[in-house]
Design a protein around this motif. Structure first.
Motif, mmCIF file in Angstrom:
data_model
loop_
_atom_site.group_PDB
_atom_site.id
_atom_site.type_symbol
_atom_site.label_atom_id
_atom_site.label_comp_id
_atom_site.label_asym_id
_atom_site.label_seq_id
_atom_site.Cartn_x
_atom_site.Cartn_y
_atom_site.Cartn_z
ATOM 1 N N ALA A 352 -43.064 35.396 22.138
ATOM 2 C CA ALA A 352 -44.452 35.081 21.778
ATOM 3 C C ALA A 352 -44.675 33.594 21.523
ATOM 4 N N GLY A 353 -43.614 32.809 21.461
ATOM 5 C CA GLY A 353 -43.748 31.389 21.172
ATOM 6 C C GLY A 353 -42.501 30.871 20.494
ATOM 7 N N PHE A 354 -42.628 29.724 19.838
ATOM 8 C CA PHE A 354 -41.498 29.074 19.178
ATOM 9 C C PHE A 354 -41.749 28.936 17.678
ATOM 10 N N PHE A 355 -40.634 28.907 16.921
ATOM 11 C CA PHE A 355 -40.692 28.601 15.500
ATOM 12 C C PHE A 355 -39.700 27.486 15.197
ATOM 13 N N ILE A 356 -40.152 26.482 14.421
ATOM 14 C CA ILE A 356 -39.284 25.365 14.043
ATOM 15 C C ILE A 356 -39.338 25.164 12.527
ATOM 16 N N PRO A 357 -38.186 25.199 11.834
ATOM 17 C CA PRO A 357 -38.156 24.755 10.434
ATOM 18 C C PRO A 357 -38.360 23.240 10.416
ATOM 19 N N LEU A 358 -39.510 22.785 9.980
ATOM 20 C CA LEU A 358 -39.885 21.373 10.042
ATOM 21 C C LEU A 358 -39.552 20.711 8.710
ATOM 22 N N CYS A 415 -50.647 24.242 22.019
ATOM 23 C CA CYS A 415 -49.573 24.164 21.018
ATOM 24 C C CYS A 415 -49.871 25.064 19.829
ATOM 25 N N ASN A 416 -51.132 25.204 19.472
ATOM 26 C CA ASN A 416 -51.502 26.055 18.338
ATOM 27 C C ASN A 416 -51.150 27.512 18.592
ATOM 28 N N SER A 417 -51.187 27.936 19.853
ATOM 29 C CA SER A 417 -50.840 29.314 20.191
ATOM 30 C C SER A 417 -49.332 29.525 20.295
ATOM 31 N N ILE A 418 -48.625 28.483 20.680
ATOM 32 C CA ILE A 418 -47.201 28.627 21.006
ATOM 33 C C ILE A 418 -46.275 28.227 19.863
ATOM 34 N N LEU A 419 -46.608 27.148 19.172
ATOM 35 C CA LEU A 419 -45.670 26.573 18.205
ATOM 36 C C LEU A 419 -46.050 26.917 16.762
ATOM 37 N N HIS A 420 -45.049 27.414 16.007
ATOM 38 C CA HIS A 420 -45.197 27.732 14.592
ATOM 39 C C HIS A 420 -44.154 26.922 13.828
ATOM 40 N N THR A 421 -44.570 26.278 12.766
ATOM 41 C CA THR A 421 -43.652 25.469 11.978
ATOM 42 C C THR A 421 -43.759 25.846 10.508
ATOM 43 N N ALA A 422 -42.720 25.487 9.754
ATOM 44 C CA ALA A 422 -42.751 25.738 8.306
ATOM 45 C C ALA A 422 -41.915 24.690 7.593
ATOM 46 N N ILE A 491 -26.107 26.993 -0.110
ATOM 47 C CA ILE A 491 -27.002 28.111 -0.431
ATOM 48 C C ILE A 491 -28.396 27.825 0.129
ATOM 49 N N GLN A 492 -28.887 26.612 -0.125
ATOM 50 C CA GLN A 492 -30.234 26.251 0.345
ATOM 51 C C GLN A 492 -30.298 26.268 1.872
ATOM 52 N N ALA A 493 -29.302 25.648 2.483
ATOM 53 C CA ALA A 493 -29.324 25.529 3.944
ATOM 54 C C ALA A 493 -29.330 26.908 4.607
ATOM 55 N N ARG A 494 -28.491 27.800 4.097
ATOM 56 C CA ARG A 494 -28.421 29.134 4.709
ATOM 57 C C ARG A 494 -29.646 29.976 4.359
ATOM 58 N N GLN A 495 -30.212 29.767 3.185
ATOM 59 C CA GLN A 495 -31.416 30.502 2.824
ATOM 60 C C GLN A 495 -32.576 30.109 3.741
ATOM 61 N N ARG A 496 -32.609 28.858 4.147
ATOM 62 C CA ARG A 496 -33.648 28.414 5.080
ATOM 63 C C ARG A 496 -33.513 29.126 6.419
ATOM 64 N N MET A 497 -32.279 29.337 6.853
ATOM 65 C CA MET A 497 -32.074 30.050 8.121
ATOM 66 C C MET A 497 -32.586 31.484 8.024
ATOM 67 N N VAL A 498 -32.263 32.164 6.940
ATOM 68 C CA VAL A 498 -32.724 33.547 6.747
ATOM 69 C C VAL A 498 -34.252 33.595 6.715
ATOM 70 N N THR A 499 -34.836 32.667 5.987
ATOM 71 C CA THR A 499 -36.303 32.626 5.881
ATOM 72 C C THR A 499 -36.942 32.301 7.226
ATOM 73 N N ALA A 500 -36.308 31.405 7.964
ATOM 74 C CA ALA A 500 -36.841 31.022 9.275
ATOM 75 C C ALA A 500 -36.934 32.232 10.198
ATOM 76 N N TYR A 501 -35.896 33.053 10.212
ATOM 77 C CA TYR A 501 -35.916 34.216 11.101
ATOM 78 C C TYR A 501 -36.946 35.256 10.649
ATOM 79 N N MET A 502 -37.159 35.376 9.353
ATOM 80 C CA MET A 502 -38.183 36.313 8.894
ATOM 81 C C MET A 502 -39.574 35.823 9.320
ATOM 82 N N LEU A 503 -39.816 34.535 9.149
ATOM 83 C CA LEU A 503 -41.089 33.962 9.570
ATOM 84 C C LEU A 503 -41.288 34.106 11.077
ATOM 85 N N ALA A 504 -40.230 33.856 11.835
ATOM 86 C CA ALA A 504 -40.337 33.942 13.288
ATOM 87 C C ALA A 504 -40.654 35.359 13.750
ATOM 88 N N GLN A 505 -40.159 36.332 13.024
ATOM 89 C CA GLN A 505 -40.389 37.719 13.410
ATOM 90 C C GLN A 505 -41.786 38.206 13.029
#
Length: 713
Positions: A352-358, A415-422, A491-505
């Motif tokens: 459906a598009g892309f997600f980037i932890p910004l 870009c608004n339809s394709i790219l999601h950032t957080a 802990i922070q770095a890995r928590q961001r990865m987990v959160t990123a995948y939840m947001l992307a889904q």
């Protein structure tokens, strides 16, 4: 002016195992070539199966399916009256070959196996195929029943031969054969072959095109002749982007050149060439003398003429004139190559598009800017009426707008339809500057942005550990050890990865996209950080794909600075000027975490280490000896030794991280990609106790002694 001939070569966006799609693109290219008057069409390497099938080439089904596609092409009478040079895998006498199959009017004229296979860097052709080790020899190839019925014969020639038409001689060369010292085109040219075809699967790498073009031009500069270069384009299903740039060369000069990067799936490059110019170019007595001792090729006669006759002169048709090489600056290559690769991956993955932890840093900024560059390219293709791109845009973006006829009004709209950032911050560690930069960048490129803090998740994980062990870890600035400090950062770095995948889904659901489908998470670790291992395993470096994973920090800064002006995004200058920081430690009045300080070396130094390690094949001692000279104006031998040893120490202890790294776009020759490009152990003995480090220490002592003695004199 004498014998004018229309010829065509092409760049096709083929996809591994997409047999029907590949066949359709091949047929389209032949029809375009015919419509432009061409009598010879050349296509990319292994174009029927796709080049990147990898270990699928060991499966018999690949060869059966390729033959089925060849049969359909042979049966299509609309493809008559043009010689067609096709690429496909062939099984002959129990051996697998990478072949060219040359056909005319539903008949196979010959099969030419590749004689020199690419087997280094990204290529493993010897794993799947064997080279044809019988120069100037041919054998009989037994055709399958269905093909034999069309052929009207049971056997055709396979081997090292050339075609002799009524008015020209054609020779075949494949990709790697251009790069070997004794290339087939040398003897072909000496034997009077007029036209040489080269079908390639050559990938993009920064600053590589000039090297490739130099070899292509040289193929006919000394010996004369017409050279038709065809190449695959696009993402074939792996880390490589094949960058097209099909071209026609006559006597060492370019007469037509295709694009290096584009969203066009089928690009055909044609030219009118004069074979009499080749004959005139070949009048050198020394060339003629050498031709007498050159080995003789078997010539397969073909009752067909490539020339158009004298009517061309009457119609005002003339040969193409030479033109200068068109080449992109490295910054443009970064803007175009990874962007086109991202588009191919997105449209073919059905995501459906892309997600980037910004983060507010330059790496994630670069990744986001590449997606915006992709949107600019795609929007331009929509404006040009590219039907394939328009259909893909409607399918990917239409559900966001609940309108299957929707088209973007600008790159920012797309870009608004394709790219999601957080931005995923920590209240005590994330600065207002990085949070603001991330938010303003997302706004300027049109991304759908989310701002959040992960303090609750961090605190919960920390409390779980304390509850289980009774130990309360602290950051270094709060009195903790280095081990505690790293654990809390991770802990922070890995928590961001987990959160990123939840947001992307779930973000597509939040936006009420009605047909479901998640977002592809994009990584943003650069090649230098991967090389040094300066990242947390399974943090935001873990993603679905990574467009910058093989691009150096230095090149990324140049790209972002260039994009600030070229894309009219002044916000990007702030990212270049900011101090690189992971922001994983608390900010205090007198301390802000710095990447280069943490690493003990600069990004520019890391690039030097990377190129020496991979491209120059240097071990620790060899690297030291080279850098003592290269860095003599800014570092003493002992300082050089310390940096070299520090690099190899951290490279060794972090090598295991590369075995799990996100698949990255390949752009740099010193990439440490463990999955295919850079094959090395991931458990090393201690370098501190190594013989190489001992030699470095001895050399430093000797150099310091000499310097001291020289000072006394």
């Amino acid at each position: 002016m004498g014998r004018l001939m229309h010829v065509a070569t092409c760049a096709l966006n083929q996809w591994a195992l997409d047999f029907n799609g590949n066949k359709n693109r091949i047929v389209e290219s032949i029809r375009i070539a015919k419509s432009k008057g061409a009598k010879l069409r050349v296509g990319p390497e292994l174009e029927i199966s796709g080049y990147g099938c990898l270990d699928h080439f060991l499966e018999g089904e690949i060869y059966e399916n390729s033959m089925a596609m060849l049969q359909q092409i042979l049966e299509d009478k609309s493809l008559h009256d043009i010689i067609i040079d096709l690429g496909m895998p062939i099984l002959h006498r129990g051996n697998r070959y990478n072949c060219r199959v040359v056909i005319l009017n539903s008949k196979i004229l010959m099969i030419r196996p590749k004689m020199h296979l690419a087997n280094d860097g990204n290529y493993r052709e010897m794993r799947y195929f064997i080279p044809w080790k019988k120069p100037l020899k041919v054998e009989e190839f037994v055709l399958p029943d269905e093909i034999a019925a069309i052929q009207g014969a049971r056997k055709v020639f396979i081997g090292d031969a050339v075609l002799s038409t009524n008015d020209a001689c054609i020779g075949v060369e494949s990709c790697e054969e251009l790069f070997v010292p004794e290339s087939p085109h040398i003897n072909m040219g000496l034997n009077g072959v007029d036209i040489i075809t080269n079908s390639s699967g050559s990938h993009h790498e920064l600053r590589k095109l000039e090297t490739r073009i130099a070899l292509i031009l040289e193929a006919t500069r000394k010996n004369g002749g017409v050279y038709l270069y065809s190449n695959q384009k696009g993402c074939d299903g792996d880390r490589l982007y094949y960058d097209g740039c099909a071209m026609v060369i006559v006597n060492g000069q370019i007469v037509n050149q295709g694009s290096q990067f584009s969203t066009t799936d089928v690009e055909v490059v044609t030219a009118i060439v004069d074979i009499e110019e080749v004959n005139s170019y070949r009048t050198s007595p020394s060339r003629g003398a050498q031709s007498q001792s050159a080995p003789e090729y078997k010539r397969i006669d073909v009752d067909f003429s490539l020339g158009q006759g004298e009517t061309d002169l009457d119609l005002g048709v003339f040969p193409n004139k030479p033109q200068p090489l068109r080449i992109h600056a490295p910054e443009e290559e970064i803007a175009l190559g990874p962007a086109c690769w991202l588009w191919d991956y997105l449209r073919r993955s059905k995501s459906a598009g892309f997600f980037i932890p910004l983060s507010g840093g330059i790496d994630s900024c670069s990744t986001a800017t590449l997606v915006f560059s992709m949107c600019r390219i795609v929007y331009a293709a929509v404006q040009e009426g590219n039907e394939q791109v328009i259909a893909d845009v409607k399918r990917i973006c239409g559900p966001y707008h609940h309108d299957d006829k929707w088209l973007p009004s600008s790159p920012k709209d797309l870009c608004n339809s394709i790219l999601h950032t957080a931005y995923m911050g920590m209240a005590s560690q994330s600065s207002t500057e990085t949070r603001s930069r991330a938010e303003r960048l997302a706004k300027d490129i049109g991304a759908y942005h989310t701002d959040l803090n992960i303090d609750l998740a961090f605190d919960a994980q920390r409390q779980i550990f304390t509850q289980a062990t009774g130990f309360d870890p602290k950051f270094k600035v709060h009195g903790g050890t280095q081990t505690e400090n790293l654990a809390l950062q991770n802990i922070q770095a890995r928590q961001r990865m987990v959160t990123a995948y939840m947001l992307a889904q779930l973000l597509p659901t939040v936006r009420q996209r009605d047909n479901g489908g998640g977002l592809l998470v994009l990584g943003s670790g650069n090649v230098d950080e991967c090389l040094r291992g300066y990242l947390t395993k399974y943090d935001c470096s873990s993603a679905d794909i990574n467009p910058i994973g093989s691009i150096s920090k230095t090149d990324l800064k140049r790209f972002v600075r260039w994009a600030a002006k070229s894309f009219d995004l002044p916000i990007l200058d702030e990212f270049v000027d900011a101090t690189p920081t992971a922001e994983l430690e608390p900010i205090t009045a007198d301390y802000v975490q710095s990447d280069e300080a943490d690493m003990g070396m600069t990004y520019a130094e890391l690039s030097d280490f990377g190129r020496l390690r991979k491209e120059k094949k240097a071990g620790p001692y060899t690297m030291f000896c080279r850098l003592v000279h290269d860095w003599k104006d800014r570092a003493s031998p002992r300082e050089v030794a310390d940096k070299v040893k520090r690099f190899h120490h951290f490279y060794a202890i972090n090598r295991h991280k590369m075995t799990t790294m996100t698949p990255s776009y390949h752009a740099e020759a010193y990439s440490p990609d463990d999955n295919r490009f850079d094959l090395r152990p991931f458990l090393y003995p201690s370098f501190w106790e190594s013989y190489s480090f001992k030699k470095i220490d001895e050399r430093v002592a000797l150099l310091e002694k000499r310097a001291q003695e020289g000072g006394k004199q």
